[in-house]
Design a protein around this motif. Structure first.
Motif, PDB file in Angstrom:
ATOM      1  N   ARG A 170      19.316  -1.026 -58.177  1.00 14.68           N
ATOM      2  CA  ARG A 170      19.826   0.208 -58.777  1.00 14.68           C
ATOM      3  C   ARG A 170      20.602  -0.109 -60.052  1.00 14.68           C
ATOM      4  O   ARG A 170      21.478  -0.980 -60.059  1.00 14.68           O
ATOM      5  N   TYR A 171      20.263   0.606 -61.129  1.00 15.82           N
ATOM      6  CA  TYR A 171      20.937   0.429 -62.417  1.00 15.82           C
ATOM      7  C   TYR A 171      21.763   1.669 -62.748  1.00 15.82           C
ATOM      8  O   TYR A 171      21.330   2.800 -62.500  1.00 15.82           O
ATOM      9  N   VAL A 172      22.945   1.445 -63.312  1.00 14.26           N
ATOM     10  CA  VAL A 172      23.826   2.537 -63.720  1.00 14.26           C
ATOM     11  C   VAL A 172      24.229   2.327 -65.179  1.00 14.26           C
ATOM     12  O   VAL A 172      24.241   1.207 -65.687  1.00 14.26           O
ATOM     13  N   ALA A 173      24.559   3.436 -65.850  1.00 16.92           N
ATOM     14  CA  ALA A 173      25.014   3.388 -67.239  1.00 16.92           C
ATOM     15  C   ALA A 173      26.535   3.331 -67.255  1.00 16.92           C
ATOM     16  O   ALA A 173      27.200   4.164 -66.636  1.00 16.92           O
ATOM     17  N   VAL A 174      27.095   2.346 -67.959  1.00 13.94           N
ATOM     18  CA  VAL A 174      28.543   2.138 -67.948  1.00 13.94           C
ATOM     19  C   VAL A 174      29.059   1.863 -69.355  1.00 13.94           C
ATOM     20  O   VAL A 174      28.310   1.481 -70.256  1.00 13.94           O
ATOM     21  N   ALA A 175      30.351   2.066 -69.521  1.00 18.73           N
ATOM     22  CA  ALA A 175      31.039   1.728 -70.770  1.00 18.73           C
ATOM     23  C   ALA A 175      32.526   1.627 -70.464  1.00 18.73           C
ATOM     24  O   ALA A 175      32.990   2.048 -69.399  1.00 18.73           O
ATOM     25  N   GLY A 187      30.974  12.937 -72.747  1.00 14.11           N
ATOM     26  CA  GLY A 187      30.100  12.225 -71.820  1.00 14.11           C
ATOM     27  C   GLY A 187      28.790  11.820 -72.474  1.00 14.11           C
ATOM     28  O   GLY A 187      28.541  12.075 -73.654  1.00 14.11           O
ATOM     29  N   LEU A 188      27.959  11.183 -71.707  1.00 15.74           N
ATOM     30  CA  LEU A 188      26.665  10.719 -72.200  1.00 15.74           C
ATOM     31  C   LEU A 188      25.664  11.872 -72.160  1.00 15.74           C
ATOM     32  O   LEU A 188      25.429  12.481 -71.118  1.00 15.74           O
ATOM     33  N   THR A 189      25.073  12.170 -73.309  1.00 14.47           N
ATOM     34  CA  THR A 189      24.081  13.238 -73.418  1.00 14.47           C
ATOM     35  C   THR A 189      22.927  12.738 -74.286  1.00 14.47           C
ATOM     36  O   THR A 189      23.041  11.687 -74.937  1.00 14.47           O
ATOM     37  N   PRO A 190      21.819  13.466 -74.322  1.00 20.47           N
ATOM     38  CA  PRO A 190      20.711  13.047 -75.189  1.00 20.47           C
ATOM     39  C   PRO A 190      21.100  12.937 -76.650  1.00 20.47           C
ATOM     40  O   PRO A 190      20.448  12.231 -77.409  1.00 20.47           O
ATOM     41  N   HIS A 191      22.185  13.655 -77.055  1.00 21.09           N
ATOM     42  CA  HIS A 191      22.617  13.583 -78.456  1.00 21.09           C
ATOM     43  C   HIS A 191      23.699  12.530 -78.660  1.00 21.09           C
ATOM     44  O   HIS A 191      23.656  11.774 -79.627  1.00 21.09           O
ATOM     45  N   SER A 192      24.657  12.450 -77.740  1.00 23.80           N
ATOM     46  CA  SER A 192      25.764  11.511 -77.933  1.00 23.80           C
ATOM     47  C   SER A 192      25.329  10.058 -77.762  1.00 23.80           C
ATOM     48  O   SER A 192      26.018   9.146 -78.219  1.00 23.80           O
ATOM     49  N   ASP A 263      31.488   5.070 -65.149  1.00 21.03           N
ATOM     50  CA  ASP A 263      30.106   5.491 -64.934  1.00 21.03           C
ATOM     51  C   ASP A 263      29.811   6.639 -65.896  1.00 21.03           C
ATOM     52  O   ASP A 263      30.406   7.715 -65.818  1.00 21.03           O
ATOM     53  N   LEU A 264      28.870   6.421 -66.828  1.00 22.04           N
ATOM     54  CA  LEU A 264      28.578   7.413 -67.861  1.00 22.04           C
ATOM     55  C   LEU A 264      27.722   8.571 -67.371  1.00 22.04           C
ATOM     56  O   LEU A 264      27.683   9.623 -68.016  1.00 22.04           O
ATOM     57  N   ALA A 265      27.045   8.379 -66.263  1.00 22.81           N
ATOM     58  CA  ALA A 265      26.160   9.438 -65.744  1.00 22.81           C
ATOM     59  C   ALA A 265      26.284   9.495 -64.232  1.00 22.81           C
ATOM     60  O   ALA A 265      25.379   9.073 -63.511  1.00 22.81           O
ATOM     61  N   PRO A 266      27.435  10.006 -63.745  1.00 21.39           N
ATOM     62  CA  PRO A 266      27.649  10.053 -62.294  1.00 21.39           C
ATOM     63  C   PRO A 266      26.511  10.796 -61.595  1.00 21.39           C
ATOM     64  O   PRO A 266      26.049  11.838 -62.053  1.00 21.39           O
ATOM     65  N   GLY A 267      26.080  10.241 -60.509  1.00 19.89           N
ATOM     66  CA  GLY A 267      24.981  10.855 -59.775  1.00 19.89           C
ATOM     67  C   GLY A 267      23.615  10.407 -60.229  1.00 19.89           C
ATOM     68  O   GLY A 267      22.608  10.731 -59.595  1.00 19.89           O
ATOM     69  N   HIS A 268      23.552   9.674 -61.346  1.00 18.71           N
ATOM     70  CA  HIS A 268      22.275   9.187 -61.849  1.00 18.71           C
ATOM     71  C   HIS A 268      22.224   7.659 -61.726  1.00 18.71           C
ATOM     72  O   HIS A 268      23.123   6.959 -62.187  1.00 18.71           O
ATOM     73  N   ALA A 269      21.205   7.160 -61.093  1.00 20.15           N
ATOM     74  CA  ALA A 269      20.950   5.730 -61.017  1.00 20.15           C
ATOM     75  C   ALA A 269      19.458   5.511 -61.174  1.00 20.15           C
ATOM     76  O   ALA A 269      18.644   6.369 -60.796  1.00 20.15           O
ATOM     77  N   LEU A 270      19.092   4.408 -61.767  1.00 20.41           N
ATOM     78  CA  LEU A 270      17.684   4.075 -61.988  1.00 20.41           C
ATOM     79  C   LEU A 270      17.275   2.990 -61.000  1.00 20.41           C
ATOM     80  O   LEU A 270      17.689   1.840 -61.140  1.00 20.41           O
ATOM     81  N   PRO A 271      16.489   3.339 -59.966  1.00 16.09           N
ATOM     82  CA  PRO A 271      16.047   2.315 -59.011  1.00 16.09           C
ATOM     83  C   PRO A 271      14.792   1.603 -59.526  1.00 16.09           C
ATOM     84  O   PRO A 271      13.808   2.251 -59.895  1.00 16.09           O
ATOM     85  N   ILE A 272      14.843   0.287 -59.560  1.00 17.28           N
ATOM     86  CA  ILE A 272      13.704  -0.511 -60.008  1.00 17.28           C
ATOM     87  C   ILE A 272      13.212  -1.343 -58.824  1.00 17.28           C
ATOM     88  O   ILE A 272      13.916  -2.234 -58.346  1.00 17.28           O
ATOM     89  N   GLN A 273      12.020  -1.032 -58.359  1.00 16.32           N
ATOM     90  CA  GLN A 273      11.457  -1.727 -57.210  1.00 16.32           C
ATOM     91  C   GLN A 273      11.041  -3.151 -57.604  1.00 16.32           C
ATOM     92  O   GLN A 273      10.398  -3.358 -58.633  1.00 16.32           O
ATOM     93  N   LEU A 274      11.433  -4.102 -56.792  1.00 18.68           N
ATOM     94  CA  LEU A 274      11.095  -5.504 -57.024  1.00 18.68           C
ATOM     95  C   LEU A 274      10.149  -6.008 -55.940  1.00 18.68           C
ATOM     96  O   LEU A 274      10.210  -5.572 -54.791  1.00 18.68           O
ATOM     97  N   TYR A 275       9.296  -6.960 -56.338  1.00 17.99           N
ATOM     98  CA  TYR A 275       8.331  -7.561 -55.421  1.00 17.99           C
ATOM     99  C   TYR A 275       8.350  -9.080 -55.597  1.00 17.99           C
ATOM    100  O   TYR A 275       8.583  -9.591 -56.695  1.00 17.99           O
TER     101      TYR A 275
END
Length: 305
Positions: A170-175, A187-192, A263-275
Motif C-alpha cells: 500500500r502506497y500513501v501520499a505524504v509531505a 490539501g492535495l488536489t488535481p490543481h495544487s 497524509d495528503l490524501a486521507p482515505g486514499h491508498a494505492l495498493p500494488i500487487q506483488l508476485y
C-alpha cells in the motif's frame, strides 16, 4: 547434446555480470587473454556469437540461454552444498564467491519486508546477490536469465517459471507539515499538485502519477519530479520538506504517527500487487526462497483485493 565446459560458462557469466572482460578476469583470477580465449572457445562450440560488444556489454539470445543454464548449474551446486552440510555439519561450507544465487527485488520491498524474509537464509551463508530494479522491470532480469527469481508487479509467468502472489504493497501520499502549510493549504488536489515537486525513484517510476490518477479519477497528470533512488531516502527527504512523496505505508507509518509527515490524501491508498516469479525447478534453495518470501509477505503485506 554438447557438454559445455563449466569454466567457460562461468567466464561468460562473469563477463555479463561484471560488465566487461577486465573485471571478469579479476573476478576469476585469470588473465584478460584467458577470458577472451574461453569465450571464443564457447562461441565456437555453440556456433554463435554470445556477447554483443557494446557499452554496456550484452548477451545475445544464445548467450542468454547459456547464462540461464549457468545459473541453473549454480543452483544445483547450492542444493548439493546444503545436502552435504546436512550430512556433515562440521564440514567447511559456503559456495564459491563467484557463484551467487541472484534474485531481483524492487527497492520498496527491500526497504520494508524482503530483508526480514531473507534473514535466515543469509545467516545460513546462502550466497545471495540481490539486484534492485523498479517492480515493473524486475521480470526482465528473469527473462534474460540473469536471476533465478524476482519480485514483480507482473502476474503472467514466463515460460518455464512459476508465480506465487505475495500480497499488495500500500502506497500513501505524504509531505512535511511545513510544506503542506506553505504550498498545499487546501490539501492535495488535481490543481495544487502542480505546486510541489514529487519525489520519484528514477525516470521509470510512475507511482506518483498513478496515485494521483487513481485518487482523483484523472486520465493523465503532469507532475514536477525530484529524482531520488532510495526508498528510505525519499521518506527522509519528504520529512525535510523537499517535496511530496508517494511511499510505502509501511515505511511512512512511524513518521505519520510522530507527526513529522502528513497524509495528503486521507482515505486514499494505492495498493500494488506483488508476485514472486522463479524457475519451475525442483530445488531446495528455490523452495526455501519461495517459502521465506511468501511467509513474510503474508505477515506484512495486505491481502489482495
Amino acid at each position: 547434446m554438447s557438454t559445455f565446459d563449466p569454466a567457460a560458462l562461468e567466464c561468460l557469466a562473469a563477463i555479463v555480470e561484471e560488465g566487461g572482460f577486465e573485471r571478469a578476469a579479476q573476478r576469476l583470477n585469470v588473465t584478460q587473454s584467458a577470458v577472451s580465449q574461453r569465450l571464443r572457445a564457447l562461441e565456437a562450440q555453440v556456433g554463435s556469437v554470445l556477447i554483443v560488444r557494446s557499452r554496456p556489454l550484452k548477451p545475445t539470445s544464445a548467450g542468454q540461454l547459456l547464462l540461464k543454464h549457468t545459473k541453473q548449474l549454480r543452483l544445483l551446486r547450492a542444493d548439493l552444498e546444503r545436502d552435504l552440510q546436512d550430512l556433515a555439519p562440521s564440514a567447511p561450507g559456503g559456495a564459491r564467491e563467484d557463484e551467487r544465487i541472484a534474485i531481483a527485488v524492487n527497492a520498496d520491498s527491500i526497504a520494508t519486508w524482503a530483508l526480514d524474509a531473507l534473514h535466515d537464509l543469509a545467516r545460513q551463508r546462502l550466497p545471495l546477490e540481490i539486484i534492485v530494479d523498479d517492480q515493473d522491470f524486475t521480470q526482465e532480469w528473469l527473462r534474460s536469465g540473469q536471476v533465478l527469481g524476482c519480485v514483480t508487479t507482473l502476474k503472467q509467468a514466463l515460460r518455464g517459471c512459476k508465480v506465487v502472489p505475495l500480497g499488495a504493497m500500500r502506497y500513501v501520499a505524504v509531505a512535511s507539515p511545513g510544506l503542506v502549510q506553505r504550498h498545499l493549504p487546501q490539501g492535495l488536489t488535481p490543481h495544487s499538485c502542480r505546486d510541489v515537486p514529487f519525489l520519484s525513484f528514477n525516470r521509470k517510476d510512475d507511482m506518483p502519477a498513478e496515485f494521483m490518477m487513481r485518487a482523483f479519477g484523472l486520465k493523465r497528470v503532469a507532475l514536477h519530479h525530484l529524482f531520488l533512488p532510495s526508498s528510505e531516502g525519499q521518506v527522509r527527504a519528504a520529512i525535510a520538506g523537499w517535496g511530496a512523496g508517494v511511499v510505502p505505508e509501511l515505511l511512512a507509518r512511524p513518521a505519520l504517527a510522530a507527526g513529522t509527515l502528513v497524509d495528503l490524501a486521507p482515505g486514499h491508498a494505492l495498493p500494488i500487487q506483488l508476485y514472486w516469479h522463479c524457475w519451475n525447478l525442483e530445488s531446495e534453495v528455490l523452495d526455501s526462497l519461495t517459502e521465506a518470501l511468501t511467509a513474510t509477505a503474508a505477515r506484512t503485506l495486505a491481502s489482495a483485493t
